[in-house]
Scaffold this motif. Structure first.
Motif, PDB file in Angstrom:
ATOM      1  N   SER A  46       0.806  -1.087  -0.018  1.00 33.42           N
ATOM      2  CA  SER A  46       0.033   0.071   0.087  1.00 33.42           C
ATOM      3  C   SER A  46       0.932   1.099  -0.160  1.00 33.42           C
ATOM      4  N   THR A  47       2.018   1.089   0.709  1.00 39.71           N
ATOM      5  CA  THR A  47       2.906   2.531   0.771  1.00 39.71           C
ATOM      6  C   THR A  47       3.394   2.355  -0.689  1.00 39.71           C
ATOM      7  N   GLU A  48       3.974   1.497  -1.139  1.00 37.09           N
ATOM      8  CA  GLU A  48       4.544   1.663  -2.553  1.00 37.09           C
ATOM      9  C   GLU A  48       3.412   2.208  -3.579  1.00 37.09           C
ATOM     10  N   GLU A  49       2.367   1.776  -3.357  1.00 36.59           N
ATOM     11  CA  GLU A  49       1.272   2.318  -4.324  1.00 36.59           C
ATOM     12  C   GLU A  49       1.171   3.831  -3.978  1.00 36.59           C
ATOM     13  N   GLN A  50       1.216   4.174  -3.063  1.00 41.84           N
ATOM     14  CA  GLN A  50       0.588   5.703  -2.543  1.00 41.84           C
ATOM     15  C   GLN A  50       2.013   6.354  -3.362  1.00 41.84           C
ATOM     16  N   ILE A  51       3.176   5.814  -3.053  1.00 40.06           N
ATOM     17  CA  ILE A  51       4.377   6.824  -3.649  1.00 40.06           C
ATOM     18  C   ILE A  51       4.150   6.784  -5.072  1.00 40.06           C
TER      19      ILE A  51
END
Length: 336
Positions: A131-136
């Motif tokens: 989820s963090t990678e997708e937000q970045i």
């Protein structure tokens, strides 16, 4: 060895001239009116600074000042407790040691930047929550859309056709999870790049430069290699320098907004490392062979695009020597 000094008892500001000497364990302080024997473990010698007077501090109070640096150096070497300042001064006094220490320091830093930091970034990238990678990736794409990218002018039919061919390609070889997006960009020109969150962006200009869809698939295979090995996130984390160590230790990447904001600059100016580009090329070559597509397709489109005119450091300008880069594809095509 006898040497001169001034003794201050700690009560009066007036110093008394004394004669100093020492053996293996004791400093002897003498004058006509008194004598003082000070064990080495009951004194501390202040580090010498230039040509100024040095001070011997007595643990029971009082000080001895002296300018006889030769004698004081001998005394310092005789003390059982060597101060870090003494060790440092001895090293500094030896030019060879100083040069060797400088070379060692530079080598350690260079080794960390070349080998340590990339491995730490690799570990951090592989353990970030999806989820963090997708937000970045989402924030980085938004920034790119505002600055450099426009809506694709390709018809929906053409976009669907390319997506269908890529899906068929991935049924014939192993592909990572991906999302393919089309954009128009006169500023970036013919290009393609990967973003965190398994996103691949390809420009209309690159599609226009291609002579057939197999060339497009060859370019996309290269970008899927960057996704497969998490190159973009690793590059982004490496740009944090020592900050990536905190990410590994704490698992906290709460400042991902700052990372996402810096991603366009990394894509446009820094690009991937040579090793990462080689790894993505190797992945593309293997995928093309599995899918029964001639590796010559990748060589053809790279040679068709003027690398000197590329405005970004993504697909084409990261390698200064395109001829050398495509040799593996040409050799494989001859055997195809």
């Amino acid at each position: 060895m006898n040497f001169a000094g001034e003794y201050y008892d700690g009560e009066s500001s007036k110093g008394v001239s004394v004669t100093l000497s020492f053996d293996e364990k004791t400093l002897f302080v003498r004058n006509d009116t008194f004598s003082l024997d000070v064990p080495f473990n009951a004194l501390h010698l202040d580090p010498q600074v230039g040509t100024s007077r040095s001070i011997i501090y007595l643990h029971k109070g009082g000080e001895i000042h002296s300018s006889d640096h030769d004698a004081l150096n001998l005394l310092e070497r005789s003390l059982p407790h060597k101060s870090p300042e003494l060790i440092a001064r001895r090293l500094e006094s030896k030019l060879l040691y100083a040069v060797a220490a400088l070379i060692l320091t530079v080598s350690i830093i260079a080794g960390f930047l070349r080998y340590g930091l990339p491995e730490i970034a690799r570990y951090a990238a592989n353990h970030l929550p999806p989820s963090t990678e997708e937000q970045i990736g989402s924030q980085a794409l938004s920034s790119l859309d505002q600055l450099y990218l426009n809506k694709s002018t390709l018809s929906q039919r053409r976009q669907t056709s390319i997506r269908s061919e890529l899906a068929d390609f991935c049924r014939r070889t192993e592909c990572p999870q991906y999302r393919l997006l089309f954009r128009n960009s006169t500023s970036l020109g013919a290009n393609a790049f990967a973003l965190p969150g398994h996103t691949v962006v390809i420009t209309d200009q690159l599609i226009e430069k291609s002579h057939n869809d197999e060339e497009i698939l060859a370019v996309l295979a290269h970008e899927l290699g960057h996704i497969r090995y998490n190159h973009i996130l690793r590059t982004l984390l490496q740009s944090m320098g020592s900050g990536v160590v905190l990410v590994v230790i704490t698992g906290d990447i709460s400042n991902f907004s700052d990372l996402a904001a810096g991603l366009p600059a990394i894509l446009l100016q820094q690009g991937y490392s040579r090793d990462m580009e080689d790894e993505a090329d190797a992945y593309a070559l293997h995928s093309l062979q599995n899918a029964r597509i001639s590796p010559q397709r990748f060589a053809d489109i790279l040679m068709r695009i003027d690398t000197k005119g590329a405005k970004t450091a993504t697909l084409f300008s990261s390698h200064p020597d395109t001829q050398k880069r495509i040799q593996a594809f040409i050799r494989a095509a001859e055997k195809h």
